[in-house]
Design an enzyme around this catalytic site. Structure first.
Site, PDB file in Angstrom:
ATOM      1  N   TYR A  30      -8.284 -66.190 -23.579  1.00 48.61           N
ATOM      2  CA  TYR A  30      -7.521 -65.786 -24.771  1.00 48.61           C
ATOM      3  C   TYR A  30      -7.843 -66.592 -26.029  1.00 48.61           C
ATOM      4  O   TYR A  30      -7.362 -66.235 -27.102  1.00 48.61           O
ATOM      5  CB  TYR A  30      -6.012 -65.836 -24.478  1.00 48.61           C
TER       6      TYR A  30
ATOM      7  N   HIS B  62      -3.522 -74.853 -21.062  1.00 44.88           N
ATOM      8  CA  HIS B  62      -2.071 -75.112 -21.032  1.00 44.88           C
ATOM      9  C   HIS B  62      -1.746 -76.086 -19.897  1.00 44.88           C
ATOM     10  O   HIS B  62      -1.067 -77.081 -20.081  1.00 44.88           O
ATOM     11  CB  HIS B  62      -1.329 -73.785 -20.846  1.00 44.88           C
TER      12      HIS B  62
ATOM     13  N   ARG C 123      -3.902 -77.646 -29.293  1.00 49.80           N
ATOM     14  CA  ARG C 123      -4.137 -77.939 -27.869  1.00 49.80           C
ATOM     15  C   ARG C 123      -5.598 -77.617 -27.582  1.00 49.80           C
ATOM     16  O   ARG C 123      -5.972 -76.461 -27.507  1.00 49.80           O
ATOM     17  CB  ARG C 123      -3.192 -77.060 -27.035  1.00 49.80           C
TER      18      ARG C 123
HETATM   19  C1  LIG Z   1      13.104 -71.419 -19.897  1.00 48.69           C
HETATM   20  C2  LIG Z   1      11.658 -71.249 -19.540  1.00 48.69           C
HETATM   21  N1  LIG Z   1      11.046 -70.071 -19.766  1.00 48.69           N
HETATM   22  C3  LIG Z   1       9.729 -69.924 -19.463  1.00 48.69           C
HETATM   23  C4  LIG Z   1       9.021 -70.954 -18.901  1.00 48.69           C
HETATM   24  C5  LIG Z   1       7.546 -70.773 -18.562  1.00 48.69           C
HETATM   25  N2  LIG Z   1       6.732 -71.545 -19.528  1.00 48.69           N
HETATM   26  C6  LIG Z   1       6.180 -72.717 -19.178  1.00 48.69           C
HETATM   27  S1  LIG Z   1       5.312 -73.386 -20.428  1.00 48.69           S
HETATM   28  C7  LIG Z   1       5.658 -72.108 -21.471  1.00 48.69           C
HETATM   29  C8  LIG Z   1       5.125 -72.091 -22.887  1.00 48.69           C
HETATM   30  C9  LIG Z   1       5.623 -73.251 -23.707  1.00 48.69           C
HETATM   31  O1  LIG Z   1       4.958 -73.300 -24.937  1.00 48.69           O
HETATM   32  P1  LIG Z   1       5.312 -74.353 -26.029  1.00 48.69           P
HETATM   33  O2  LIG Z   1       6.808 -74.492 -26.161  1.00 48.69           O
HETATM   34  O3  LIG Z   1       4.570 -74.018 -27.266  1.00 48.69           O
HETATM   35  O4  LIG Z   1       4.821 -75.770 -25.433  1.00 48.69           O
HETATM   36  P2  LIG Z   1       3.349 -76.242 -25.007  1.00 48.69           P
HETATM   37  O5  LIG Z   1       3.201 -75.935 -23.543  1.00 48.69           O
HETATM   38  O6  LIG Z   1       2.361 -75.531 -25.855  1.00 48.69           O
HETATM   39  O7  LIG Z   1       3.333 -77.734 -25.223  1.00 48.69           O
HETATM   40  C10 LIG Z   1       6.435 -71.152 -20.813  1.00 48.69           C
HETATM   41  C11 LIG Z   1       6.897 -69.896 -21.436  1.00 48.69           C
HETATM   42  C12 LIG Z   1       9.709 -72.175 -18.650  1.00 48.69           C
HETATM   43  N3  LIG Z   1       9.086 -73.239 -18.121  1.00 48.69           N
HETATM   44  N4  LIG Z   1      11.024 -72.302 -19.000  1.00 48.69           N
END
Ligand SMILES: Cc1ncc(C[n+]2csc(CCOP(=O)(O)OP(=O)(O)O)c2C)c(N)n1
Length: 358
Positions: free
Chosen positions: A260, A251, A247
């Site tokens: 970070y 985010h 990425r």
């Molecule tokens: C069940 C749940 N827990 C926490 C969150 C908060 N949250 C939003 S994005 C994220 C990280 C996701 O990371 P990843 O799965 O690696 O996907 P990326 O965003 O990097 O594509 C979190 C913890 C959420 N949306 N849903």
């Protein structure tokens, strides 16, 4: 890997046959997709910065993982994604303004899933893997050879839902592809914190074969996805693909990765840019001339301009619209809430305009 960061074709006897039919012109067309989706992503980020969108989750750096996989699917396959798969949605044929409705806050869902074979994105991390698994079991029951594809990130693999989906998929030999884009980060958590071993190594423990592929190599992603699709259509069940990518942006537009991310790490990955290697390859093989590159850039600009116009032209919703489409059938609880809210609007003098609009 089939195309290295310098744009050279790397011999790979296992995966070569899966993309042997891809001609120079077809690779140029994939390149055009990569250019267009990057252009759209940059435009959406700008729209957010200009106050036209509430939020945007950029996909910068993940174009090859998304385009390479999505372009191999059939229209009757079904995608279940998270919020970052805007390039997948573009490839599925989602209309440009529909990509933005939710992020502009004018609708609770952007498109009709059945028109494009793609569910509306899940913000709940990993939940869509269960939906995909269920859909795939439905395909088995219907006796069709369509495949469900679940897209999710590296962080999502720590969720119970994803693990449950894999257990069910393995048990039912469901035609589902678990497509993990390992972009190295779950917001500010590096992948190494939650995965002591490569993520692809987990799936065999569930009885699911896995492939770890260079996610910045559009051809390799295509080959891996075709292999997984073939297995699923032949009744051999699920496959897990870990597309290793990066990425390159935040985010979401609310995030500040400078807090970070080590800039050196970003630079390292910038050298493996998914667009640059296809471009270098197409230049070397004489397919991409200056003229064609200019035409592609022009088309990307034109699509981005339509995207922007589609965004600002989206109509504002009416306050009571929030109660529409909650249930397919009339529902007493929703009807009660709707009338209570209508009464509240009336009490602050908004009833008349609301009534006129209806
Ligand atoms: C069940 C749940 N827990 C926490 C969150 C908060 N949250 C939003 S994005 C994220 C990280 C996701 O990371 P990843 O799965 O690696 O996907 P990326 O965003 O990097 O594509 C979190 C913890 C959420 N949306 N849903």
């Amino acid at each position: 890997m089939l195309l290295n960061p310098a744009g050279e074709r790397v011999p790979n006897p296992e995966y070569e046959p899966f993309v042997a039919d891809v001609t120079g012109d077809q690779l140029a067309s994939l390149y055009e997709d990569l250019v267009v989706v990057r252009r759209l992503d940059i435009e959406a980020t700008a729209l957010q910065r200009q106050g036209e969108l509430a939020l945007w989750p950029p996909l910068l750096g993940q174009e090859a993982a998304q385009v390479g996989s999505a372009r191999t699917l059939r229209p009757d396959d079904f995608v279940f994604s998270s919020y970052r798969e805007n390039a997948v949605a573009y490839c599925r044929g989602v209309e440009l303004p529909d990509l933005l409705r939710v992020w502009r806050g004018t609708a609770q869902s952007g498109w009709n899933p059945y028109e494009v074979g793609m569910a509306t994105p899940s913000i709940v991390i990993g939940a869509q893997t269960l939906h995909a698994m269920g859909y795939a079991v439905g395909c088995l029951r219907d006796g069709v050879d369509s495949v469900a594809v679940a897209y999710f990130g590296d962080g999502a693999t720590s969720e119970g839902d994803v693990n449950e989906a894999m257990i069910f998929a393995a048990s039912f030999r469901a035609p589902v592809i678990f497509f993990c884009q390992n972009n190295q980060w779950a917001i500010s958590e590096p992948v190494g914190l939650q995965a002591q071993r490569p993520i692809a190594e987990r799936a065999p423990g569930f009885g699911i074969p896995s492939i770890r592929v260079d996610g910045n190599d559009v051809l390799a992603v295509m080959a891996a996805t075709r292999q997984a699709l073939e297995r699923a259509r032949a009744g051999e069940g699920p496959t897990f693909i870990e597309a290793v990518t990066y990425r390159m942006g935040p985010h979401t537009t609310s995030d500040d990765p400078s807090r970070y991310i080590d800039p050196l790490q970003r630079e390292e990955w910038a050298a493996k840019d998914p667009l640059a290697r296809v471009e270098a390859h197409l230049r070397d093989t004489g397919v991409l001339t200056d003229e064609l590159a200019e035409a592609i850039a022009g088309r990307a600009d034109e699509i981005a301009a339509r995207f922007r116009k589609g965004c600002v032209d989206l109509a504002d919703p009416r306050p009571l619209d929030v109660f529409d489409h909650v249930y397919a059938e009339p529902h007493r609880g929703i009807a009660r809430q709707r009338s209570q809210y209508a009464a509240y609007l009336a009490s602050i003098g908004e009833a008349q305009s609301e009534g006129e609009q209806r």
